[in-house]
Scaffold this active site. Structure first.
Site, PDB file in Angstrom:
ATOM      1  CG  ASP A  87      -3.674 -19.439   2.263  1.00  0.00           C
ATOM      2  OD1 ASP A  87      -2.912 -18.821   2.771  1.00  0.00           O
ATOM      3  OD2 ASP A  87      -3.241 -20.444   1.679  1.00  0.00           O
ATOM      4  CE1 TYR A  95      -3.478  -2.501   0.706  1.00  0.00           C
ATOM      5  CE2 TYR A  95      -4.832  -0.223   0.943  1.00  0.00           C
ATOM      6  CZ  TYR A  95      -4.800  -1.762   0.675  1.00  0.00           C
ATOM      7  OH  TYR A  95      -6.069  -2.178   0.456  1.00  0.00           O
ATOM      8  CE  LYS A 117      -0.072 -16.383   1.044  1.00  0.00           C
ATOM      9  NZ  LYS A 117      -0.654 -17.802   0.619  1.00  0.00           N
TER      10      LYS A 117
END
Ligand code: NAD
Length: 420
Positions: free
Chosen positions: A284, A148, A218
């Protein structure tokens, strides 16, 4: 003497604090006044006139542009700096390249590094999951770093060629599949940025006596950014919060050195003595697990992009963005801006259809942040009654059998009526 101060890590709140507010574009106009009415009524109910918020309108968005020729006047930023805490309705991002999002500008100027979202369910609110009552989480999303940061290079541009050549020729990178037609993005994740986010999340869990903080990442794929975020989080917990926490990393260490039985015993002991359990899960898996076993998660500490996805999924589990509150907070300086999490909803602006719930609950978060918890409880209790009676705005009405349709201001009045 109406200014809130932040001294030695503590908020000093006068009985009549001045709170700047931005009305917001689109439905901002519809939800702003009804929301303030609800907050004022709760404060009055809780403290019988000894405390009161002095609302001070500051301009941003279209209203600011019409009056001053600029979308985010300096005075608005100065007011948030001066009064420390503020609240805002949604702001439209002005169309056109090169114009920054006003929300992002406010976050960056005040370095509001935590995007905090509580996720809880109110009885009666439609939910796509079977046991929404088991959802009670607090998302701490890092707000200033990650992909971002806006460091991006478009395929074909001159800068991009320079960047690509640097990677290929000087850094020995040989994993770019189509170097000539690639765009690039840079993902900065710092130790400082990660630590301040995780510190705020753990401190919150310890103070509120919550069972766990889960670091969502992640790190299996992005080892030096997301993986480092996880490791720095564990280091921080073990170094700065040794007395108050027990980490999965400590559990694993005991398991290797002494065996499973001892590790299980240590975990049980930590839970019994009220320690916050620090664990981690891959993003996930978290998106699946939070749907299947929401009761396993309490405080979530995560990076910016993960936090974006997670916030919307969890919001959908308890009734959607119309009633999901949020805040952007700097837990080092005390600066905080509470905000409706939805956009300006131009399709329903001015029709009385907007649900003011998100802004009202953001105001409730603000009351909690100020330490005015008794007032916050009044709103929670009243909302539970109103939802249980199925008296709701059109977004929820469409999904609730036998519900009564209320306008934005009728819904706010209904909440006030149920403050006992
Ligand atoms: P949106 O949230 O405005 O609307 C999405 C859908 O949700 C629409 O159907 C809308 O009617 C509905 N909705 C939203 N809030 C509602 C409420 N309180 N009650 C009932 N229904 C509600 O998202 P969008 O259409 O993608 O964005 C519109 C504008 O808002 C854009 O300019 C965008 O930049 C801006 N935006 C601002 C913020 C912010 O200020 N924090 C956040 C998101 C979008």
């Amino acid at each position: 003497m109406n200014k809130i101060k932040y001294i030695n890590g503590k908020l000093i709140v006068p009985n009549q604090p001045t709170i700047p507010f931005i009305e917001g574009d689109g439905i901002g106009k519809d939800i702003s006044v009804p929301s303030q009415k609800v907050i004022d009524a709760a404060v009055e109910k809780a403290y019988g006139g000894s405390k009161k918020i002095i609302w001070k309108e500051v301009l941003a968005g279209e209203k600011a542009f019409l009056k001053t020729g600029t979308y985010l006047p300096d005075e608005t930023i100065e007011a948030f700096k001066e009064y420390l805490i503020g609240i805002k309705g949604p702001l439209q991002t002005p169309v056109g390249e090169g114009i920054r999002s006003l929300n992002v500008a406010l976050r960056q100027t005040l370095d509001l590094f935590v995007c905090q979202r509580p996720v809880r369910w109110f009885k009666g609110v439609p939910s796509p999951i079977r046991y929404p009552s088991l959802v009670d989480m607090h998302i701490f999303r890092e707000n200033t770093e990650d992909i971002y940061a806006g460091i991006e290079y478009m395929a074909g541009a001159e800068n991009t060629k320079k960047f690509k050549d640097f990677l290929l020729n000087e850094m020995g990178v040989d994993k770019i599949r189509f170097p000539e037609s690639s765009s690039f993005g840079v993902k900065p994740v710092s130790k400082d940025g990660s630590e301040r986010l995780t510190r705020a999340a753990i401190k919150f869990a310890v103070e509120k006596q919550l069972p766990s903080v889960t670091i969502v990442h992640k790190g299996n794929i992005m080892k030096f950014t997301e993986g480092a975020f996880k490791n720095w989080g564990y280091d921080l917990a073990e170094n700065e919060f040794a007395i108050d926490t027990f980490t999965w990393r400590q559990y694993e260490k005991i398991k290797v050195e002494k065996g499973q039985l001892d590790a299980d015993k240590a975990l049980e002991k930590a839970k019994k003595s009220g320690k916050v359990i620090i664990k981690d899960v891959i993003t996930d898996a978290f998106l699946q697990e939070s749907l299947l076993r929401p009761y396993d998660y309490s405080v979530i500490a995560t990076l910016n992009l993960n936090g974006d996805y997670i916030s919307d999924q969890l919001a959908a589990m308890v009734g959607g963005i119309g009633i999901s509150p949020g805040a952007n907070i700097n837990y080092s300086t005390g600066y905080a801006i509470f905000e409706a999490t939805h956009g300006t909803a131009p399709n329903i602006a001015g029709t009385g259809k907007a649900n003011p719930g998100s802004l009202i609950l953001s105001g409730v978060m603000m009351l909690e942040y100020l330490g005015w918890t008794k007032a916050a409880e009044h709103v929670y209790d009243a909302l539970e009654h109103v939802f249980a009676k199925r008296r709701v705005t059109s977004d929820l009405h469409a999904q609730m059998e036998g519900a009564t349709l209320l306008t934005t201001s009728e819904f706010a009045d209904e909440i006030i009526k149920h403050m006992h």
